[in-house]
Design a protein around this motif. Structure first.
Motif, mmCIF file in Angstrom:
data_model
loop_
_atom_site.group_PDB
_atom_site.id
_atom_site.type_symbol
_atom_site.label_atom_id
_atom_site.label_comp_id
_atom_site.label_asym_id
_atom_site.label_seq_id
_atom_site.Cartn_x
_atom_site.Cartn_y
_atom_site.Cartn_z
ATOM 1 N N CYS A 9 29.700 -43.205 -4.674
ATOM 2 C CA CYS A 9 30.425 -42.569 -3.582
ATOM 3 C C CYS A 9 30.572 -43.651 -2.511
ATOM 4 O O CYS A 9 29.585 -44.071 -1.914
ATOM 5 C CB CYS A 9 29.637 -41.386 -3.047
ATOM 6 S SG CYS A 9 30.353 -40.692 -1.553
ATOM 7 N N GLN A 10 31.786 -44.123 -2.325
ATOM 8 C CA GLN A 10 32.038 -45.206 -1.385
ATOM 9 C C GLN A 10 32.762 -44.670 -0.160
ATOM 10 O O GLN A 10 33.659 -43.845 -0.278
ATOM 11 C CB GLN A 10 32.874 -46.296 -2.049
ATOM 12 C CG GLN A 10 32.207 -46.892 -3.262
ATOM 13 C CD GLN A 10 33.016 -48.006 -3.882
ATOM 14 O OE1 GLN A 10 33.939 -48.534 -3.291
ATOM 15 N NE2 GLN A 10 32.657 -48.377 -5.098
ATOM 16 N N PHE A 11 32.349 -45.139 1.010
ATOM 17 C CA PHE A 11 32.992 -44.712 2.245
ATOM 18 C C PHE A 11 32.881 -45.814 3.279
ATOM 19 O O PHE A 11 32.069 -46.727 3.161
ATOM 20 C CB PHE A 11 32.360 -43.415 2.783
ATOM 21 C CG PHE A 11 30.980 -43.620 3.348
ATOM 22 C CD1 PHE A 11 30.798 -43.774 4.709
ATOM 23 C CD2 PHE A 11 29.874 -43.677 2.525
ATOM 24 C CE1 PHE A 11 29.527 -43.989 5.231
ATOM 25 C CE2 PHE A 11 28.607 -43.877 3.027
ATOM 26 C CZ PHE A 11 28.434 -44.037 4.394
ATOM 27 N N SER A 12 33.711 -45.702 4.294
ATOM 28 C CA SER A 12 33.661 -46.621 5.424
ATOM 29 C C SER A 12 33.064 -45.877 6.608
ATOM 30 O O SER A 12 33.410 -44.723 6.862
ATOM 31 C CB SER A 12 35.063 -47.105 5.795
ATOM 32 O OG SER A 12 35.039 -47.719 7.067
ATOM 33 N N ARG A 13 32.209 -46.550 7.342
ATOM 34 C CA ARG A 13 31.620 -45.920 8.525
ATOM 35 C C ARG A 13 32.675 -45.593 9.572
ATOM 36 O O ARG A 13 32.434 -44.807 10.472
ATOM 37 C CB ARG A 13 30.533 -46.814 9.107
ATOM 38 C CG ARG A 13 31.109 -48.035 9.791
ATOM 39 C CD ARG A 13 30.155 -49.112 10.097
ATOM 40 N NE ARG A 13 29.075 -48.716 10.950
ATOM 41 C CZ ARG A 13 28.036 -49.497 11.199
ATOM 42 N NH1 ARG A 13 27.943 -50.674 10.665
ATOM 43 N NH2 ARG A 13 27.082 -49.088 12.005
ATOM 44 N N PHE A 14 33.867 -46.201 9.476
ATOM 45 C CA PHE A 14 34.923 -45.974 10.459
ATOM 46 C C PHE A 14 35.969 -44.969 10.001
ATOM 47 O O PHE A 14 36.947 -44.737 10.697
ATOM 48 C CB PHE A 14 35.591 -47.302 10.820
ATOM 49 C CG PHE A 14 34.607 -48.326 11.311
ATOM 50 C CD1 PHE A 14 33.816 -48.085 12.425
ATOM 51 C CD2 PHE A 14 34.445 -49.522 10.640
ATOM 52 C CE1 PHE A 14 32.885 -49.009 12.872
ATOM 53 C CE2 PHE A 14 33.522 -50.466 11.078
ATOM 54 C CZ PHE A 14 32.745 -50.206 12.192
ATOM 55 N N ASP A 15 35.800 -44.360 8.842
ATOM 56 C CA ASP A 15 36.731 -43.362 8.322
ATOM 57 C C ASP A 15 36.415 -42.012 8.968
ATOM 58 O O ASP A 15 35.524 -41.293 8.524
ATOM 59 C CB ASP A 15 36.616 -43.279 6.803
ATOM 60 C CG ASP A 15 37.527 -42.229 6.195
ATOM 61 O OD1 ASP A 15 38.324 -41.611 6.934
ATOM 62 O OD2 ASP A 15 37.431 -42.021 4.969
ATOM 63 N N LEU A 16 37.147 -41.681 9.995
ATOM 64 C CA LEU A 16 36.865 -40.465 10.761
ATOM 65 C C LEU A 16 37.023 -39.191 9.946
ATOM 66 O O LEU A 16 36.438 -38.160 10.288
ATOM 67 C CB LEU A 16 37.753 -40.403 11.997
ATOM 68 C CG LEU A 16 37.615 -41.549 12.996
ATOM 69 C CD1 LEU A 16 38.503 -41.319 14.203
ATOM 70 C CD2 LEU A 16 36.174 -41.758 13.413
#
Length: 152
Positions: free
Chosen positions: A12-19
């Protein structure tokens, strides 16, 4: 011989800046922690890891989590002495508070099942996995620890 990293491929990949992602440290899920309201988890961590109170207050007042991160990351704003050991604890505390306060965050976390969780920053080798995927991934590790705690 090349071998694929199947755990990373299925992660599960995500960006800390993806609101839009509830697992983001910058998503608009205000938290109440230490008798104070924080706009995002990022605001809390940045404010708590800056050495000078005046810098911490400015970070806490930033309009977005991304702005709080940008303000706190610059080299000339000193971090607390034990940053490498304390910052992950503060982040886990903030994320755990967030998951307790918001059902949608809890559901998003549990929907990751047993997959590896990684913060995909190409440039942050402390919080994310970095460009070569060798980063410490402290945000992903915090989420996986919280997920385990919720299940037990």
């Amino acid at each position: 011989m090349f071998t694929a990293n199947l755990a990373m491929e299925k992660a599960c990949q995500f960006s800390r800046f993806d609101l839009a992602n509830p697992l983001s440290t910058c998503s608009l899920h205000p938290i109440l922690l230490e008798d104070k309201n924080w706009l995002t988890c990022e605001h809390y961590v940045q404010a708590k890891t800056l050495k000078k109170t005046q810098h911490a207050d400015i970070a806490a007042a930033m309009p977005t989590g991304e702005k709080a991160y940008e303000y706190g990351k610059v080299w000339y704003r000193a971090k607390i002495n034990d940053y490498p050991s304390t910052a992950p604890i503060l982040m886990k505390r903030a994320l755990y508070t967030k998951v307790q306060m918001y059902e949608e965050v809890r559901e998003a976390l549990l929907a990751t099942e047993d997959r590896l969780i990684v913060e995909t920053s190409q440039y942050d080798y402390f919080w994310g996995i970095g460009r070569d995927q060798r980063g410490l991934n402290h945000i992903g590790k915090a989420w996986m620890d919280i997920r385990d705690k919720l299940r037990s």
